[in-house]
Design a protein around this motif. Structure first.
Motif, PDB file in Angstrom:
ATOM      1  N   LYS A  53       0.928  -1.036   0.074  1.00  0.00           N
ATOM      2  CA  LYS A  53       0.018  -0.735  -0.010  1.00  0.00           C
ATOM      3  C   LYS A  53       0.932   1.038   0.098  1.00  0.00           C
ATOM      4  O   LYS A  53       0.737   1.902  -0.866  1.00  0.00           O
ATOM      5  CB  LYS A  53      -1.292  -0.327   1.123  1.00  0.00           C
ATOM      6  N   TYR A  54       1.433   1.799   1.279  1.00  0.00           N
ATOM      7  CA  TYR A  54       2.076   2.711   1.376  1.00  0.00           C
ATOM      8  C   TYR A  54       3.501   2.610  -0.027  1.00  0.00           C
ATOM      9  O   TYR A  54       3.649   4.226   0.025  1.00  0.00           O
ATOM     10  CB  TYR A  54       2.308   3.338   2.497  1.00  0.00           C
ATOM     11  N   CYS A  55       3.545   2.130   0.026  1.00  0.00           N
ATOM     12  CA  CYS A  55       5.455   2.106  -0.849  1.00  0.00           C
ATOM     13  C   CYS A  55       4.843   2.716  -1.528  1.00  0.00           C
ATOM     14  O   CYS A  55       4.279   1.553  -2.676  1.00  0.00           O
ATOM     15  CB  CYS A  55       6.531   0.683  -0.631  1.00  0.00           C
TER      16      CYS A  55
ATOM     17  N   ALA B 140       4.900   5.922   4.535  1.00  0.00           N
ATOM     18  CA  ALA B 140       4.899   6.749   4.708  1.00  0.00           C
ATOM     19  C   ALA B 140       4.463   8.469   5.431  1.00  0.00           C
ATOM     20  O   ALA B 140       3.801   8.701   6.396  1.00  0.00           O
ATOM     21  CB  ALA B 140       2.303   6.282   5.249  1.00  0.00           C
ATOM     22  N   PHE B 141       5.570   8.408   6.389  1.00  0.00           N
ATOM     23  CA  PHE B 141       5.896   9.696   7.006  1.00  0.00           C
ATOM     24  C   PHE B 141       6.047  10.528   6.668  1.00  0.00           C
ATOM     25  O   PHE B 141       5.859  11.033   5.380  1.00  0.00           O
ATOM     26  CB  PHE B 141       7.685   9.227   7.176  1.00  0.00           C
TER      27      PHE B 141
ATOM     28  N   ASN C 228      14.126   7.647   1.800  1.00  0.00           N
ATOM     29  CA  ASN C 228      14.896   5.786   2.205  1.00  0.00           C
ATOM     30  C   ASN C 228      14.468   5.425   2.918  1.00  0.00           C
ATOM     31  O   ASN C 228      15.018   5.320   4.282  1.00  0.00           O
ATOM     32  CB  ASN C 228      16.406   7.148   2.479  1.00  0.00           C
ATOM     33  N   SER C 229      13.160   4.791   3.406  1.00  0.00           N
ATOM     34  CA  SER C 229      12.354   3.995   3.834  1.00  0.00           C
ATOM     35  C   SER C 229      13.012   2.811   3.607  1.00  0.00           C
ATOM     36  O   SER C 229      13.134   3.033   5.169  1.00  0.00           O
ATOM     37  CB  SER C 229      11.129   4.003   3.505  1.00  0.00           C
TER      38      SER C 229
ATOM     39  N   THR D 271      -1.265   2.582  -3.359  1.00  0.00           N
ATOM     40  CA  THR D 271      -2.325   3.902  -3.179  1.00  0.00           C
ATOM     41  C   THR D 271      -2.377   4.520  -4.563  1.00  0.00           C
ATOM     42  O   THR D 271      -3.167   5.278  -5.058  1.00  0.00           O
ATOM     43  CB  THR D 271      -2.230   4.258  -1.988  1.00  0.00           C
ATOM     44  N   SER D 272      -1.045   4.767  -4.908  1.00  0.00           N
ATOM     45  CA  SER D 272      -1.086   5.482  -6.292  1.00  0.00           C
ATOM     46  C   SER D 272      -0.743   4.506  -7.228  1.00  0.00           C
ATOM     47  O   SER D 272      -0.391   3.393  -7.342  1.00  0.00           O
ATOM     48  CB  SER D 272       0.613   6.161  -6.264  1.00  0.00           C
ATOM     49  N   ASN D 273      -0.837   4.966  -8.682  1.00  0.00           N
ATOM     50  CA  ASN D 273      -1.247   4.158  -9.776  1.00  0.00           C
ATOM     51  C   ASN D 273       0.115   4.712 -10.220  1.00  0.00           C
ATOM     52  O   ASN D 273       0.142   3.712 -11.802  1.00  0.00           O
ATOM     53  CB  ASN D 273      -2.423   4.799 -10.610  1.00  0.00           C
ATOM     54  N   GLY D 274       1.472   5.209 -10.486  1.00  0.00           N
ATOM     55  CA  GLY D 274       2.211   5.598 -10.820  1.00  0.00           C
ATOM     56  C   GLY D 274       2.425   6.805 -11.924  1.00  0.00           C
ATOM     57  O   GLY D 274       2.936   6.687 -12.572  1.00  0.00           O
TER      58      GLY D 274
END
Length: 961
Positions: free
Chosen positions: A409-411, A543-544, A552-553, A848-851
């Motif tokens: 999801k968040y990545c 998601a920070f 750089n998660s 969550t994003s479609n790129g």
């Protein structure tokens, strides 16, 4: 004040129930009664005497005096250690020699009376110190023990502490007769003739060449690492032949002064040997100083340091005041960090066991120089070839390749070029020289161990340890108390001793092994917790709010996980010894067996604790994650962590670098910083209570008592730290070539830290002998074997060395041409990535994003690291042929690498003899010369005796020679 024993004999003679004995008292020069001796009157049989009646009468007359009956064959003198005679800072001597010296009024040096190293008479040197508290209830055991100490011939003085009147110092001195007796029993080797150095005959041509070389060396500057011979004392025992001391052949030994013939370390060792064999109560097991220390009768026991380690005068102009001062200036001072260690002086002051530790540490540090140089060369090779690396170039230029998200999801989707920095950093450690370095380090570990054998042999020869064998060890008190009811005959000594049944031994071993297994399971559970933390946190950091962490998660996750892992490692290190001892149900027979068993179990736990996370990152991280659309999950909930698009080696490098630096920094602080703070706090309290001037006048025993005692496990912590570092340096060195360099820098500091700690912060440890480093050598050999296996797997599995090699020879532009240069790696990045259809994502994995931010429209495909078929193939996402080629090449590399390196290791160990040839020749010649010298000395003595007999007019027949 009148002594409690005054009038004792008069009271005894007036007792009607005791008519069969007579008594006599002895007084000191001040008129105080020292003791009362009691005899059975002549003509009275021992069987006619009722000893219980005598004992009851004595207890009625003098209830404050304890009498010790030794097997009902006589009565020893009553207690001479009444603490009521002690005053603040005053001496109470129980040494007959001390009293006689004061009566005669012999002159003694004032320095001896004030430096705190001698008795009050200034003649008797203090060989050992015992410390107890007057408020301690174990008075009777202590008094019996001290009475039996005097019976062994040791002299004793007592003094109360200047800072606490409840603390009593017992000073012990061994006279010449006692030293000679026990030195012979303990087979102490002493010098008896100076060595004659034998030079081989050389040809004239070789002599000319040697003269030219020596002349050339004269032009060169003096070696800066060598110590000044002028500052070191003449250690006579190193230039003399030695033999076990014998009082019958005392004329053979070089004795200039009986007071200094046995050095201080030997004197303390002899006194400790006596104290370990003195009884304190009736009974088979009521013996030895160690038991009195464990039950609290004595608070401390230690030999004295030889004065202060500092001096107002320079050592160059005035010389060293004592060996401690000399060790500080030539060994423990930071100004001599680049010089060789004065090992002979360390051995003379601290004993062979500690001397061997520092000899091994110095040898290990010296051998790290070539490993650190080659490791630095591999790193610099990666730096210089960075701009020519085709793989990193393609990663940095791959702006059109979009990678799939690395978490749920968040990545977000990301460009492959975003990992350009990580690709370049990976090349610094994973380059063409990595395989060579891994082979070099495997060979280096073997060479290090083989040459240490030779070095140890030379040290053992110089320190008279070649023919030394440990005496028959005493049975541990715990073993004796546990199995005293069941005995069997010792086949060596022929005496009955406690016996442990085989079934009991096996059951205890199983329980102990189960405890170790449980502790290892605790470590694995901690690693499992770290894995869950990494899986959960990578999504949180993605998601920070802060863009730096969000972008750089994965690096942030790895860095924080390593720090948390380090805290868990250190926490388990603190808890482990006590936990292991609670599980340690074994009952080893001797102290060495207990030490070896505890060392092995403790090392296994510490090794797993330190390296478990590293093994996970090296061999499991990103290996069993599945693929997009069919991810493997932990407890069917958390998606397993993937490697970075540039590979998993960067995670392994971070893990090793952070753990190694933090652990070594923490260990150095705990080794030196903690004792420094404790000793500073003690000095501060003394300064506040008594002022600076009073503190400087404290006697040496008071100063040493305020120092920190050596830890309960002896040199275990010192060895463990270095052995674990050796494992870090060799096991994963293919992933982190800078590990030997970090180890070298740490060890240069470590030698001086340990030296400073031993000389200035710790009480002087008891000098003890040892032939080698014990079980640690076997552990080092095991680590050397394990390092070959792990480095083979790191190169084959963790790094991209094998996939690149397969691509270059099979699938690249140079396929079939037998070349593998950088031009053959064109297109490797694209060939190592598979294609995934975005619409095939699982619902809980869909980002969550479609790129659309990359091309203005939603992405249809993304790439991921693997060798799988495209989504529209007959078998979607199945393994390609290249995957199987890479897998086969990895397995083949592991087998070939291990067999090749093991063959080289065994060949080297076979070619390098354990004993240098020149040392073997010297040993043979010395043995021959010793026999000749002993024969000549005996012949000379007999001839002198025969001449004296002739002068006296006596003659004997059949004389020899």
């Amino acid at each position: 004040p009148e002594s409690p024993l005054a009038g004792f004999s008069t009271a005894l003679s007036q007792t009607p129930s005791i008519s069969s004995i007579s008594s006599e008292g002895r007084e000191d020069f001040q008129g105080n009664r020292l003791e009362t001796q009691i005899w059975i009157k002549p003509g009275i049989q021992k069987t006619d005497v009722d000893f219980s009646e005598i004992l009851n009468a004595i207890q009625e007359i003098a209830k404050d005096v304890n009498i010790f009956f030794d097997e009902l064959e006589g009565v020893n003198s009553p207690s001479k250690d009444d603490d009521s005679l002690l005053h603040h800072g005053n001496l109470t001597s129980t040494s007959d020699d001390a009293s006689r010296l004061e009566v005669v009024g012999e002159e003694v040096p004032d320095k001896n009376k004030t430096n705190g190293l001698y008795f009050r008479d200034g003649k008797c040197r203090i060989d050992y110190i015992l410390v107890y508290r007057k408020s301690n209830p174990q008075t009777e055991k202590r008094e019996v023990f001290e009475r039996n100490i005097r019976a062994e011939g040791l002299q004793m003085e007592k003094e109360s502490s200047l800072t606490n009147s409840d603390i009593i110092f017992v000073k012990l001195h061994a006279p010449w007769e006692v030293l000679g007796k026990y030195a012979e029993l303990m087979n102490v080797r002493m010098p008896f003739r100076r060595k004659i150095y034998y030079l081989h005959r050389r040809y004239k041509f070789m002599n000319r060449i040697e003269k030219q070389i020596s002349r050339f060396r004269g032009w060169l500057p003096r070696k800066p690492m060598k110590l000044d011979k002028e500052t070191l004392p003449d250690l006579e025992e190193n230039d003399c032949y030695t033999a076990p001391f014998s009082q019958q052949r005392i004329h053979h030994f070089i004795i200039h002064n009986k007071d200094t013939f046995f050095n201080n370390a030997t004197r303390s060792r002899i006194v400790h040997h006596i104290l370990q064999r003195v009884k304190y109560e009736e009974g088979k097991n009521k013996i030895g100083l160690n038991r009195l220390l464990s039950n609290g009768s004595y608070e401390a026991a230690f030999p004295l340091h030889e004065g202060s380690y500092r001096s107002k005068n320079s050592i160059r102009t005035h010389g060293a005041e004592n060996h401690r001062h000399l060790l500080y200036e030539c060994w423990a001072s930071w100004g001599v960090w680049y010089k060789y260690q004065p090992l002979d002086l360390v051995r003379r002051y601290f004993g062979e066991k500690i001397g061997l530790y520092f000899a091994w540490l110095g040898w290990y540090t010296g051998m790290l120089f070539p490993a650190a140089f080659i490791g630095l060369f591999v790193f610099l090779y990666g730096v210089t070839t960075l701009n020519h690396c085709q793989v990193s170039k393609e990663v940095c230029q791959a702006t059109d390749i979009i990678m799939c998200p690395i978490c749920d999801k968040y990545c977000p989707f990301m460009r492959l070029s975003d990992s350009c920095v990580y690709a370049k950093v990976t090349h610094l450690f994973d380059n063409g020289a990595t395989v060579f370095f891994a082979v070099f380090m495997a060979v280096w570990a073997t060479v290090f161990l083989e040459f240490w054998k030779r070095r140890r042999a030379v040290i053992a020869y110089d320190w008279d340890l070649i023919d030394w064998e440990e005496e028959e060890e005493e049975i541990r008190p715990q073993f004796e108390a546990k199995y005293s009811k069941k005995e069997r005959m010792n086949p060596i000594s022929g005496k009955p001793e406690p016996y442990q049944a085989f079934a009991d031994k096996c059951s205890r071993l199983i329980v102990s092994a189960s405890g170790i297994f449980f502790m290892i399971c605790v470590v694995i559970a901690a690693v499992f917790g770290i894995v869950i933390y990494r899986v959960v946190t990578v999504s949180t950091f993605a998601a920070f709010k802060w863009a730096l962490i969000r972008n750089n998660s994965q690096v942030a996750t790895t860095g924080t996980a390593v720090c948390i892992n380090f805290c868990i490692i250190m926490l388990l290190n603190v808890v482990t010894p006590e936990a292991l001892l609670s599980f340690f149900t074994e009952q080893p027979r001797t102290e060495s067996e207990w030490e070896n068993s505890f060392t092995l179990k403790m090392f296994l736990f510490q090794f797993v604790n330190l390296n478990s996370s590293t093994f996970y990152i090296a061999f499991f991280l990103g290996r069993f994650t599945g693929h997009p659309g069919a991810y493997l999950r932990l407890i069917n909930r958390w998606r397993l962590e993937e490697c970075h698009p540039s590979g998993c080696l960067i995670d392994l490098c971070m893990q090793m670098g952070i753990i190694m630096v933090l652990k070594q920094t923490w260990n150095n602080f705990m080794e030196l910083g903690y004792p420094l703070i404790q000793n500073w706090w003690t000095r501060r309290k003394l300064r506040q209570e008594y002022g600076t001037q009073r503190k400087t006048s404290f006697p040496q025993w008071e100063k040493d008592y305020n120092l920190q005692p050596m830890n309960a496990y002896g040199l275990f912590d010192e060895y463990l730290e270095m052995i674990l570092q050796f494992g870090f340096t060799t096991i994963f060195v293919a992933a982190f070539p800078l590990a030997p360099l970090l180890a070298l820098l740490n060890n240069i500091i470590e030698i001086r830290l340990d030296a400073y700690k031993f000389v200035t912060q710790w009480r002087r440890p008891l000098a003890s002998r040892a032939k080698d480093i014990g079980i640690w050598y076997g552990i080092l050999e095991g680590i050397g074997i394990l390092s070959v296996i792990t480095n083979a797997f790191v190169i084959a599995v963790t790094s991209d060395f094998i996939p690149r090699l397969v691509y270059a020879y099979k699938y690249g532009p140079c396929a079939g041409q037998g070349e593998a240069g950088q031009k053959c790696m064109v297109g490797y990045v694209n060939a190592s990535l598979s294609v995934f259809l975005v619409s095939d994502f699982e619902n809980r994995s869909e980002p969550t994003s479609n790129g659309s931010e990359f091309s203005g429209s939603p992405l249809k495909y993304c790439r991921y690291r693997d060798y799988r078929d495209p989504p529209h193939s007959p078998v979607p996402y199945g393994y390609t042929l290249q995957f199987w080629h890479v897998l086969a090449a990895r397995l083949a590399f592991i087998i070939v690498f291990e067999h090749l390196v093991f063959c080289i290791k065994h060949l080297i160990s076979y070619l390098i003899p354990d004993l240098p040839k020149d040392l073997r020749d010297r040993m043979r010649r010395e043995k021959y010369l010793i026999q000749e010298m002993m024969y000549e000395a005996e012949l000379e003595r007999l001839q002198k005796e025969r001449k004296e007999r002739k002068k006296n007019g006596k003659s004997y027949h059949n004389e020899w020679p």
